[in-house]
Design an enzyme around this catalytic site. Sequence first.
Site, PDB file in Angstrom:
ATOM      1  N   HIS A   6      -4.747  -2.112   5.614  1.00 53.33           N
ATOM      2  CA  HIS A   6      -5.436  -3.067   4.726  1.00 53.33           C
ATOM      3  C   HIS A   6      -5.785  -4.384   5.423  1.00 53.33           C
ATOM      4  O   HIS A   6      -6.527  -5.190   4.869  1.00 53.33           O
ATOM      5  CB  HIS A   6      -4.577  -3.378   3.497  1.00 53.33           C
ATOM      6  CG  HIS A   6      -4.393  -2.206   2.582  1.00 53.33           C
ATOM      7  ND1 HIS A   6      -5.454  -1.592   1.956  1.00 53.33           N
ATOM      8  CD2 HIS A   6      -3.282  -1.529   2.198  1.00 53.33           C
ATOM      9  CE1 HIS A   6      -5.007  -0.589   1.220  1.00 53.33           C
ATOM     10  NE2 HIS A   6      -3.689  -0.512   1.355  1.00 53.33           N
ATOM     11  N   ASP A  44      -4.011   7.773   3.836  1.00 58.15           N
ATOM     12  CA  ASP A  44      -3.183   7.031   2.877  1.00 58.15           C
ATOM     13  C   ASP A  44      -3.836   7.116   1.491  1.00 58.15           C
ATOM     14  O   ASP A  44      -5.051   7.273   1.386  1.00 58.15           O
ATOM     15  CB  ASP A  44      -3.089   5.567   3.337  1.00 58.15           C
ATOM     16  CG  ASP A  44      -2.104   4.738   2.542  1.00 58.15           C
ATOM     17  OD1 ASP A  44      -0.962   4.566   3.012  1.00 58.15           O
ATOM     18  OD2 ASP A  44      -2.471   4.237   1.441  1.00 58.15           O
ATOM     19  N   ASP A  67       1.860   8.166   0.614  1.00 53.39           N
ATOM     20  CA  ASP A  67       1.834   7.787  -0.806  1.00 53.39           C
ATOM     21  C   ASP A  67       0.867   8.649  -1.622  1.00 53.39           C
ATOM     22  O   ASP A  67       0.595   8.361  -2.779  1.00 53.39           O
ATOM     23  CB  ASP A  67       1.552   6.286  -0.991  1.00 53.39           C
ATOM     24  CG  ASP A  67       0.429   5.764  -0.137  1.00 53.39           C
ATOM     25  OD1 ASP A  67      -0.244   6.556   0.549  1.00 53.39           O
ATOM     26  OD2 ASP A  67       0.200   4.525  -0.145  1.00 53.39           O
ATOM     27  N   HIS A  75      -4.404   4.793  -0.478  1.00 55.08           N
ATOM     28  CA  HIS A  75      -5.285   3.640  -0.688  1.00 55.08           C
ATOM     29  C   HIS A  75      -6.375   3.577   0.373  1.00 55.08           C
ATOM     30  O   HIS A  75      -6.148   3.928   1.523  1.00 55.08           O
ATOM     31  CB  HIS A  75      -4.473   2.343  -0.637  1.00 55.08           C
ATOM     32  CG  HIS A  75      -3.346   2.308  -1.613  1.00 55.08           C
ATOM     33  ND1 HIS A  75      -2.061   2.680  -1.266  1.00 55.08           N
ATOM     34  CD2 HIS A  75      -3.311   1.978  -2.921  1.00 55.08           C
ATOM     35  CE1 HIS A  75      -1.271   2.552  -2.334  1.00 55.08           C
ATOM     36  NE2 HIS A  75      -2.006   2.139  -3.345  1.00 55.08           N
TER      37      HIS A  75
HETATM   38  C1  SP5 Z   1      -0.118   0.358   2.936  1.00 53.03           C
HETATM   39  C2  SP5 Z   1      -0.209   0.538   1.443  1.00 53.03           C
HETATM   40  O1  SP5 Z   1       0.011   1.657   0.964  1.00 53.03           O
HETATM   41  N1  SP5 Z   1      -0.464  -0.542   0.703  1.00 53.03           N
HETATM   42  C3  SP5 Z   1      -0.595  -0.416  -0.698  1.00 53.03           C
HETATM   43  C4  SP5 Z   1      -0.729  -1.703  -1.407  1.00 53.03           C
HETATM   44  C5  SP5 Z   1      -0.859  -1.501  -2.874  1.00 53.03           C
HETATM   45  N2  SP5 Z   1      -0.424  -2.647  -3.558  1.00 53.03           N
HETATM   46  C6  SP5 Z   1      -0.874  -2.881  -4.886  1.00 53.03           C
HETATM   47  C7  SP5 Z   1      -0.485  -1.804  -5.827  1.00 53.03           C
HETATM   48  C8  SP5 Z   1      -0.814  -2.230  -7.229  1.00 53.03           C
HETATM   49  C9  SP5 Z   1      -0.525  -1.086  -8.137  1.00 53.03           C
HETATM   50  N3  SP5 Z   1      -0.603  -1.488  -9.478  1.00 53.03           N
HETATM   51  C10 SP5 Z   1      -0.325  -0.419 -10.374  1.00 53.03           C
HETATM   52  C11 SP5 Z   1      -0.376  -0.906 -11.761  1.00 53.03           C
HETATM   53  C12 SP5 Z   1       0.650  -0.200 -12.584  1.00 53.03           C
HETATM   54  N4  SP5 Z   1       1.515  -1.128 -13.200  1.00 53.03           N
HETATM   55 ZN    ZN Z   2      -1.177   3.221   0.482  1.00 51.87          ZN
END
Ligand code: SP5
Ligand code: ZN
Length: 327
Positions: A143, A178, A267, A180
């Site tokens: 990211h 990943d 993930d 994301h």
């Molecule tokens: C490296 C990596 O996997 N970074 C991921 C970063 C994600 N961070 C934000 C996740 C926000 C998820 N929100 C979910 C809402 C449910 N309450």
């Molecule tokens: Zn991720």
Amino acid sequence: MLDGKKNRLFFCADLNEYFVPRKEIDNGKFIRNPENPSRLKLVLNYLQENFQVIQPLEFGEEHILKVHSEKYFNYLVKKSQEVEDEYLPEVFFVDQIFDTGTPIKKETFFAAKRAVDIVLSATKYAFEQKVITYALTRPPGHHAMVNYGGGYCYFNNAAVAARYLEEKGMRVAVLDLDFHHGNGTQDIFYKDPNVLYVSIHGDPRKFYPWFSGYETECGEGNAYGTNLNIPLPENSDINAYGEALKKAIQKLKDFKPDALMISFGTDTHIKDPVGRFALLSEDYKTIGSSISNSLVIDYLIIVHEGGYNSRSNLVAVKNFLAGLLGE
Ligand code: SP5
Ligand code: ZN
């Protein structure tokens, strides 16, 4: 996939255990930050018991400055020195961190620099020995953008390594698996025709990082066509994922890279607490073997990214490597 010393894998690892981010703001609420060293301990044990280790080397800061701006680099140095306890931005895109989940502590710069060194060590080794290498480290990287950290990432480990190979004259592809979208890696290579970025991830209309990861983002200028995003809906299983992987692999084949970096986030597993796909443990073997059966590449480096459940991380890595190494 690789000639010669086929099917051998070497790993370089450091979990930077002294660096433990505590908080994150999710949906306006403070939650416990899931990016901690314990998430990768079982994976580390597994690699140690099954493969040979690569001793980490130290690399100069200039490698990082080939993908990140001096402004961001200096910000991270200074903020890590100055901070008391833990600094966490409360809104998106203030100063040089773009979200509210990526805290800065005294140890942040040192850990982020060390993670880059781990990935560069694995990359140099793969390049010199022509073996597959695995870089197991944290904080993750995909990211982190030219100008900003975010998504638990400070320096873009895989991107620094991709540029290192690019400077050795390689055509490099980064396959980001990943959950994301790797907005940072995309950002860094968006105008670079020598580096292909391909990503399969949760649809950004619904999932983090929201502002990036759409199919319409294809690269710019003479790099148009060297960026491919394949977003998938919530709960995607191996059927949908396998189709996406086919498209990704076709794109990689057409690009004919010399080197492939896999940004491997675990993930995507059904039991991951952060990602929202439905991949099962055995699916990672299918994914690994699909990749190795369809690509002929001189250099392959796997870089660990996300994955927040230590048991699913272990089985994902184990099965992925089994598939990849043809076991
Ligand atoms: C490296 C990596 O996997 N970074 C991921 C970063 C994600 N961070 C934000 C996740 C926000 C998820 N929100 C979910 C809402 C449910 N309450
Ligand atoms: Zn991720």
